[in-house]
Design a protein around this motif. Structure first.
Motif, short mmCIF file in Angstrom:
data_model
loop_
_atom_site.label_atom_id
_atom_site.label_comp_id
_atom_site.label_asym_id
_atom_site.label_seq_id
_atom_site.Cartn_x
_atom_site.Cartn_y
_atom_site.Cartn_z
N ALA A 48 -12.40 115.23 11.32
CA ALA A 48 -13.08 114.79 10.11
C ALA A 48 -13.01 115.85 9.01
CB ALA A 48 -14.54 114.46 10.44
N VAL A 49 -13.21 117.10 9.39
CA VAL A 49 -13.15 118.18 8.39
C VAL A 49 -11.74 118.31 7.84
CG1 VAL A 49 -13.41 120.67 8.03
CG2 VAL A 49 -15.14 119.40 9.33
N ALA A 50 -10.74 118.17 8.69
CA ALA A 50 -9.35 118.23 8.22
C ALA A 50 -9.08 117.12 7.22
CB ALA A 50 -8.39 118.14 9.40
N ALA A 51 -9.59 115.92 7.48
CA ALA A 51 -9.40 114.81 6.54
C ALA A 51 -10.10 115.08 5.22
CB ALA A 51 -9.93 113.51 7.16
N ALA A 52 -11.32 115.62 5.29
CA ALA A 52 -12.06 115.93 4.08
C ALA A 52 -11.37 117.04 3.29
CB ALA A 52 -13.49 116.33 4.42
N ARG A 53 -10.84 118.02 4.00
CA ARG A 53 -10.15 119.13 3.33
C ARG A 53 -8.89 118.62 2.62
NH1 ARG A 53 -11.74 123.19 1.17
NH2 ARG A 53 -12.95 123.78 2.99
N ALA A 54 -8.14 117.74 3.26
CA ALA A 54 -6.93 117.21 2.65
C ALA A 54 -7.24 116.34 1.43
CB ALA A 54 -6.13 116.41 3.68
N ALA A 55 -8.36 115.65 1.48
CA ALA A 55 -8.73 114.76 0.37
C ALA A 55 -9.36 115.49 -0.80
CB ALA A 55 -9.69 113.68 0.88
N PHE A 56 -9.81 116.71 -0.58
CA PHE A 56 -10.59 117.40 -1.61
C PHE A 56 -9.84 117.62 -2.92
CE2 PHE A 56 -11.90 121.47 -3.57
CZ PHE A 56 -13.11 121.04 -4.10
N PRO A 57 -8.62 118.12 -2.93
CA PRO A 57 -7.99 118.39 -4.23
C PRO A 57 -7.89 117.15 -5.12
CG PRO A 57 -6.78 119.49 -2.48
CD PRO A 57 -7.77 118.58 -1.82
#
Length: 472
Positions: A48-57
């Motif tokens: 979940a954190v990896a998905a959120a990190r990828a979506a952040f920019p």
């Protein structure tokens, strides 16, 4: 009806959890298990954190109008589910349906509407000398929420974080997870970009700790007990991550000698018993001027007697069960300790009649409570009101401030300026004067061990922003 959910929400899709375990969801009015949800794991948190990190920019750089449009669609999808949300909260938490409709479903929609409007505004910039001061989203947010207001507490965090340009991983309470699933059904329908918001249900010591300690989570926003808040803060401090903590309360309701006593007591009892007392801002200490104290005790006892316990779906019910057997036993223990310490029982108590099934505690009023006793100092989180006499305004302020908490409170007086002076002296994040209405756009948060930071409105939005100075 079986309302079991089998998936978690990651990167814009419903997917299987990595482990095979589940968590039961129990109806506190019947004590029966009626659903289950997956028990998330640290591996699920990593995904979940990896998905959120990828979506952040992409989300952080989106135009404010675009983020507002996404949140507006989410608001519409949630509004369409308002009745189902209220009924789900009544089933998994036990809030009477009328209250669940107005507060548990209605208030979050009001809060989210506010964040739709705030999201549309570009963050303020200012010039300080040769510096341009700008505000930017903090990054990936881990949101950990409690069971007592299972949608409002989520929206207060998620709405602000998303409006600010952050991405989110949510861990809802394992006691009331189904309301969060309804939110994510709405998220999916609204078409929010993949990874912007993710759901990992699970136990606090497993999913909550993994989220709070995760090296790629830039901020943890937590609502719950002060003890758990300290643990969250320690985990975040080890990697110097930002935290926002909305914790416990032991709020004082100060009734001065010139107040409209009947109104002050009636409203005060209602506030203390709202959501079966499972409210962090509840005015659980009623401080009354000695000249009117005896009358206040009688009024409070009479008011408590009007709170009928029962089925949350029965329109006549005013007080539902507590959320769990463990919570019921904790509240009973507080009542017994309060009486053992010299409190005088004037309503309810351990021997009051209760429905045959369910995690019920009778609406209880205990008078003559010592300001230093456990009942006056500890957060009970149940329908238990303590009454304490005070001699004058200064004494009332001193007793109100005799607490390690500082979340909310109230002052009642026929002289508004006098009430305002007393309110200014009370060390809490909010004070209502003569029944002033809750304002979902005003900053919400506490002093002392009631927490760090603020939620709601523009102040809540700013919690999810960093400040940068650009020299030129």
């Amino acid at each position: 009806m079986d309302r079991t959910r089998t998936d978690i929400y990651l990167d814009g899709r419903w997917v299987a959890a990595s482990g095979g375990e589940t968590l039961p969801v129990r109806n506190p009015a019947t004590e029966e298990v009626f659903a289950s949800v997956p028990a998330g794991t640290p591996a699920d948190v990593d995904r979940a954190v990896a998905a959120a990190r990828a979506a952040f920019p992409g989300w952080a750089s989106a135009a404010p109008a675009d983020r507002a449009a996404h949140l507006d669609r989410l608001h519409a999808a949630l509004t369409a589910r308002a009745d189902e949300i209220a009924r789900t909260v009544a089933t998994e938490l036990g809030t009477p349906l009328k209250v669940a409709t107005r507060i548990q479903a209605g208030l979050p929609l009001t809060v989210l509407r506010g964040y739709v409007e705030l999201a549309a505004r570009p963050p303020a910039e200012e010039t300080v000398g040769n510096s341009l001061v700008v505000r930017e989203p903090v990054g990936v947010v881990g949101a950990i929420t409690p069971w007592n207001y299972p949608l409002h507490q989520v929206v207060a965090k998620v709405g602000a974080a998303l409006a600010a340009g952050c991405t989110v991983v949510l861990k809802p309470s394992e006691l009331t997870p189904l309301t969060a699933y309804l939110l994510f059904d709405a998220v999916h329908e609204a078409g929010l970009p993949a990874g912007v918001i993710n759901l990992v249900p699970g136990a606090g010591p497993v999913v909550g700790e993994a989220l709070a300690a995760h090296p790629d989570v830039d901020m943890v926003s937590f609502t719950g007990s002060t003890a758990t808040g300290r643990r969250i803060a320690h985990l975040a401090a080890d990697r110097v991550a930002r935290v926002a903590l909305e914790l416990g309360g032991k709020s004082a309701n100060v009734i001065l000698d010139d107040a409209d006593l009947a109104t002050a007591v009636k409203v005060g009892v209602g506030n203390a018993f709202l959501n079966s007392g499972q409210t962090c801002t509840a005015w659980t200490r009623m401080l009354v001027h000695r000249d009117r104290y005896a009358e206040a005790v009688e009024l409070a006892a009479a008011a408590a007697g009007t709170y009928r316990l029962g089925d949350p779906f029965d329109p006549a019910t005013r007080l539902g069960p507590l959320v769990s057997a463990a919570q019921r036993e904790r509240v009973r223990g507080h009542v017994e300790k309060g009486l053992a310490d010299g409190g005088r029982l004037v309503a309810g108590g351990p021997d009051a009649p209760l429905p045959g099934r369910g995690f019920f505690v009778a609406p209880t009023v205990i008078a003559d409570v010592d300001p230093d006793s456990a009942l006056a100092q500890e957060e009970v989180f149940g329908p238990v009101l303590a009454l304490l006499p005070v001699s004058d305004d200064e004494h009332a302020v001193a007793v109100a401030n005799n607490s390690r908490y500082g979340l909310a409170g109230a002052v009642w007086s026929g002289d508004e300026e006098r009430a305002l002076r007393v309110a200014r002296g009370i060390r809490t994040g909010a004070v209502d004067i003569n029944g002033g209405a809750f304002n979902p756009l005003a900053p919400f948060g506490g002093y002392k061990q009631s927490g760090l930071g603020r939620e709601l409105g523009s102040h809540g939005l700013d919690e999810f922003r960093q400040v940068k100075a650009i020299q030129r």
